[in-house]
Design an enzyme around this catalytic site. Structure first.
Site, PDB file in Angstrom:
ATOM      1  N   PRO A  71      -2.274   3.907  -3.924  1.00  0.00           N
ATOM      2  CA  PRO A  71      -3.416   3.157  -3.412  1.00  0.00           C
ATOM      3  C   PRO A  71      -3.894   3.636  -2.042  1.00  0.00           C
ATOM      4  O   PRO A  71      -5.086   3.597  -1.749  1.00  0.00           O
ATOM      5  CB  PRO A  71      -2.939   1.712  -3.367  1.00  0.00           C
ATOM      6  CG  PRO A  71      -1.484   1.749  -3.514  1.00  0.00           C
ATOM      7  CD  PRO A  71      -1.127   3.042  -4.168  1.00  0.00           C
ATOM      8  N   ALA A  72      -2.976   4.124  -1.218  1.00  0.00           N
ATOM      9  CA  ALA A  72      -3.394   4.668   0.080  1.00  0.00           C
ATOM     10  C   ALA A  72      -4.257   5.906  -0.115  1.00  0.00           C
ATOM     11  O   ALA A  72      -5.262   6.092   0.575  1.00  0.00           O
ATOM     12  CB  ALA A  72      -2.172   5.004   0.934  1.00  0.00           C
ATOM     13  N   MET A 121       0.860  -1.185   0.000  1.00  0.00           N
ATOM     14  CA  MET A 121       0.000   0.000   0.000  1.00  0.00           C
ATOM     15  C   MET A 121       0.896   1.236   0.000  1.00  0.00           C
ATOM     16  O   MET A 121       1.191   1.822   1.032  1.00  0.00           O
ATOM     17  CB  MET A 121      -0.933   0.011   1.214  1.00  0.00           C
ATOM     18  CG  MET A 121      -1.918   1.163   1.164  1.00  0.00           C
ATOM     19  SD  MET A 121      -3.231   1.094   2.391  1.00  0.00           S
ATOM     20  CE  MET A 121      -2.331   1.077   3.924  1.00  0.00           C
ATOM     21  N   HIS A 122       1.344   1.620  -1.188  1.00  0.00           N
ATOM     22  CA  HIS A 122       2.170   2.824  -1.314  1.00  0.00           C
ATOM     23  C   HIS A 122       1.248   4.041  -1.473  1.00  0.00           C
ATOM     24  O   HIS A 122       0.033   3.930  -1.287  1.00  0.00           O
ATOM     25  CB  HIS A 122       3.172   2.673  -2.467  1.00  0.00           C
ATOM     26  CG  HIS A 122       2.544   2.339  -3.780  1.00  0.00           C
ATOM     27  ND1 HIS A 122       2.025   3.282  -4.630  1.00  0.00           N
ATOM     28  CD2 HIS A 122       2.330   1.133  -4.367  1.00  0.00           C
ATOM     29  CE1 HIS A 122       1.533   2.684  -5.698  1.00  0.00           C
ATOM     30  NE2 HIS A 122       1.699   1.381  -5.568  1.00  0.00           N
ATOM     31  N   ALA A 123       1.797   5.182  -1.798  1.00  0.00           N
ATOM     32  CA  ALA A 123       1.051   6.449  -1.782  1.00  0.00           C
ATOM     33  C   ALA A 123      -0.210   6.451  -2.647  1.00  0.00           C
ATOM     34  O   ALA A 123      -1.263   6.896  -2.205  1.00  0.00           O
ATOM     35  CB  ALA A 123       1.960   7.602  -2.198  1.00  0.00           C
TER      36      ALA A 123
END
Length: 89
Positions: A18-19, A14-16
């Site tokens: 998708p977050a 969950m990188h930037a």
């Protein structure tokens, strides 16, 4: 209160991006959305809080949803996770 867990299947975790999508999606609900991972907990409607979880591929996200539209939010968030990161547990 509704709860479910999801194991991140995406190799990038969950990188930037998708977050950010998760936080934006969660904001449409009035219920409180708490997400925990690896002993950390975050407000599901706040991008920086979600990023602080450091959720990588294989990480277990535990969702806790409480409020007026919790049933709808729970179902929608489960579908969001599957559509965004692949089929979890």
């Amino acid at each position: 209160m509704k709860e479910f867990t999801y194991v991140i299947q995406d190799k990038n975790g969950m990188h930037a991006r998708p977050a950010g999508k998760l936080a934006t999606f969660a904001k449409q609900f009035t219920s409180q959305i708490r997400i925990s991972c690896g002993g950390k907990e975050a407000d599901g409607k706040r991008l920086l809080a979600l990023m602080s979880l450091g959720a990588t591929a294989g990480a277990v996200l535990s969702f806790c949803i409480s409020g007026e539209d919790e049933a709808e939010a729970c179902a929608a968030l489960q579908a969001f996770c599957i559509n965004s990161w692949g089929r979890g547990e």
